[in-house]
Design a protein around this motif. Structure first.
Motif, PDB file in Angstrom:
ATOM      1  N   SER A 160       2.704   1.151   3.393  1.00  0.00           N
ATOM      2  CA  SER A 160       2.713   0.471   4.660  1.00  0.00           C
ATOM      3  C   SER A 160       2.309  -0.799   4.067  1.00  0.00           C
ATOM      4  CB  SER A 160       1.518   1.019   5.579  1.00  0.00           C
ATOM      5  OG  SER A 160       0.225   0.740   4.790  1.00  0.00           O
ATOM      6  N   GLU A 161       2.403  -1.860   5.068  1.00  0.00           N
ATOM      7  CA  GLU A 161       1.667  -3.235   4.765  1.00  0.00           C
ATOM      8  C   GLU A 161       0.488  -3.070   5.443  1.00  0.00           C
ATOM      9  OE1 GLU A 161       3.315  -5.411   1.982  1.00  0.00           O
ATOM     10  OE2 GLU A 161       1.532  -5.641   3.321  1.00  0.00           O
ATOM     11  N   VAL A 162      -0.483  -4.030   5.084  1.00  0.00           N
ATOM     12  CA  VAL A 162      -1.781  -4.264   5.822  1.00  0.00           C
ATOM     13  C   VAL A 162      -1.818  -4.629   7.372  1.00  0.00           C
ATOM     14  CG1 VAL A 162      -4.107  -5.463   5.892  1.00  0.00           C
ATOM     15  CG2 VAL A 162      -3.120  -4.588   3.614  1.00  0.00           C
ATOM     16  N   TRP A 163      -2.617  -3.695   8.223  1.00  0.00           N
ATOM     17  CA  TRP A 163      -2.487  -4.149   9.704  1.00  0.00           C
ATOM     18  C   TRP A 163      -2.905  -5.604  10.033  1.00  0.00           C
ATOM     19  CZ3 TRP A 163      -6.530  -5.722  13.086  1.00  0.00           C
ATOM     20  CH2 TRP A 163      -5.860  -5.229  14.362  1.00  0.00           C
TER      21      TRP A 163
ATOM     22  N   TYR B 163       0.666   5.652  -0.369  1.00  0.00           N
ATOM     23  CA  TYR B 163      -0.355   6.937  -0.058  1.00  0.00           C
ATOM     24  C   TYR B 163       0.322   8.111  -0.346  1.00  0.00           C
ATOM     25  CZ  TYR B 163      -2.191   3.290   3.261  1.00  0.00           C
ATOM     26  OH  TYR B 163      -2.597   2.114   3.431  1.00  0.00           O
TER      27      TYR B 163
ATOM     28  N   PHE C 179       7.011   7.367   6.279  1.00  0.00           N
ATOM     29  CA  PHE C 179       6.874   8.658   5.437  1.00  0.00           C
ATOM     30  C   PHE C 179       8.067   8.958   4.604  1.00  0.00           C
ATOM     31  CE2 PHE C 179       2.717  10.116   6.527  1.00  0.00           C
ATOM     32  CZ  PHE C 179       2.418   9.744   7.546  1.00  0.00           C
TER      33      PHE C 179
ATOM     34  N   THR D  94       2.054  -4.256  12.533  1.00  0.00           N
ATOM     35  CA  THR D  94       1.827  -2.927  12.920  1.00  0.00           C
ATOM     36  C   THR D  94       0.811  -2.201  12.256  1.00  0.00           C
ATOM     37  OG1 THR D  94       3.562  -1.449  12.381  1.00  0.00           O
ATOM     38  CG2 THR D  94       3.742  -2.673  14.378  1.00  0.00           C
ATOM     39  N   GLY D  95       1.130  -2.178  10.645  1.00  0.00           N
ATOM     40  CA  GLY D  95       0.280  -1.501   9.978  1.00  0.00           C
ATOM     41  C   GLY D  95       0.905  -0.086   9.662  1.00  0.00           C
ATOM     42  N   GLU D  96       1.933   0.241  10.177  1.00  0.00           N
ATOM     43  CA  GLU D  96       2.581   1.352  10.429  1.00  0.00           C
ATOM     44  C   GLU D  96       2.628   2.229   8.887  1.00  0.00           C
ATOM     45  OE1 GLU D  96       6.453   0.994  11.831  1.00  0.00           O
ATOM     46  OE2 GLU D  96       7.113   3.338  11.431  1.00  0.00           O
ATOM     47  N   LEU D  97       2.595   3.357   9.138  1.00  0.00           N
ATOM     48  CA  LEU D  97       2.847   4.095   7.671  1.00  0.00           C
ATOM     49  C   LEU D  97       4.413   4.886   7.920  1.00  0.00           C
ATOM     50  CD1 LEU D  97      -0.319   6.617   7.438  1.00  0.00           C
ATOM     51  CD2 LEU D  97       0.385   4.702   5.643  1.00  0.00           C
TER      52      LEU D  97
ATOM     53  N   SER E  86       0.720  -1.060   0.098  1.00  0.00           N
ATOM     54  CA  SER E  86      -0.075  -0.075   0.029  1.00  0.00           C
ATOM     55  C   SER E  86       0.764   1.226   0.003  1.00  0.00           C
ATOM     56  CB  SER E  86      -0.664  -0.026   1.335  1.00  0.00           C
ATOM     57  OG  SER E  86      -1.597  -1.125   1.238  1.00  0.00           O
TER      58      SER E  86
END
Lengths: 110, 116
Positions: free
Chosen positions: B94-97, B33, B107, B102-105, B31
């Motif tokens: 990120s990876e999916v939570w 963003y 940046f 963790t699903g951490e973004l 993912s």
């Protein structure tokens, strides 16, 4: 009502004190909660995440989550001047929807 | 380890000009963003790509287009820049939570865009 709300501050605390940062969110289906620190002119960096009710501690940082009250908090113990930054609360609502609060500016006074 | 790399870091445009912000990640995340950050407004999602080959609108998509070129790269295009698009733009991945992730973004360093 904003989806994720934070007090913009500034929150001023003396060096060595506990800083308490708060965040409320509107989506009861939210799964995971994050605290990011952002220094002026820099990108956000993760300092804590939590997804279960209760407390989670990592060094000087403690995240607290209360899903019933839709409330997340971050405590910073023994605050240092280097902790002075903007703290962003983020909520994962659904699989890909990360919603950020506007951030709380923290000032730690030496 | 580079993480998320954005280019350019600074850009000044005149109203009506076009430009593309480039973003690449080397963490094999699915993912990606694009956010914009304005004073007092926090981070607002422009577009996201859940996986290679898909893109979806976020909170503030008007005036922007995106391309997920491959798994690593996700670009943001301003076709006709307006002063209201003056902002700091952040790319994230990120990876999916899951219970194990963790699903951490993560940046990038940000791209500061000024439209005159």
């Amino acid at each position: 009502q904003k989806e994720v709300e934070q007090n913009s501050g500034p929150l001023s605390v003396p060096e060595g004190a506990i800083a308490s940062l708060n965040c409320t969110y509107s989506d009861r289906g939210s799964q995971s909660f994050f605290w990011y620190r952002q220094y002026s002119g820099k990108s956000p960096e993760l300092i804590m995440f939590i997804y279960s009710n209760g407390d989670k501690e990592d060094g000087r940082f403690t995240a607290q989550l209360n899903k019933a009250s839709q409330y997340v908090s971050l405590l910073i113990r023994d605050s240092q001047p280097s902790d002075s930054a903007t703290y962003l609360c983020a909520v994962l609502s659904g699989t890909y929807k990360y919603i950020f609060g506007t951030g709380t500016r923290l000032k730690v006074l030496a | 380890n580079a993480g998320v790399t954005q280019t350019p870091k600074f850009q000044v445009l005149k109203t009506g000009q076009s430009m593309t912000l480039q973003c690449a990640q080397d963490m094999n995340h699915n993912s990606m963003y694009w956010y914009r950050q304005d004073p007092g407004m926090g981070l607002r999602l422009i577009y996201y790509s859940a996986s290679e080959g898909t893109t979806d609108k976020g909170e503030v998509p008007n005036g922007y287009n995106v391309s997920r070129l491959n798994k690593r790269e996700f670009s943001l295009r301003l076709e006709s820049a307006a002063p209201s698009q003056t902002s700091v733009y952040f790319c994230a991945s990120s990876e999916v939570w899951t219970s194990e992730n963790t699903g951490e973004l993560f940046f990038g360093e940000g791209s500061r865009l000024t439209v005159l």
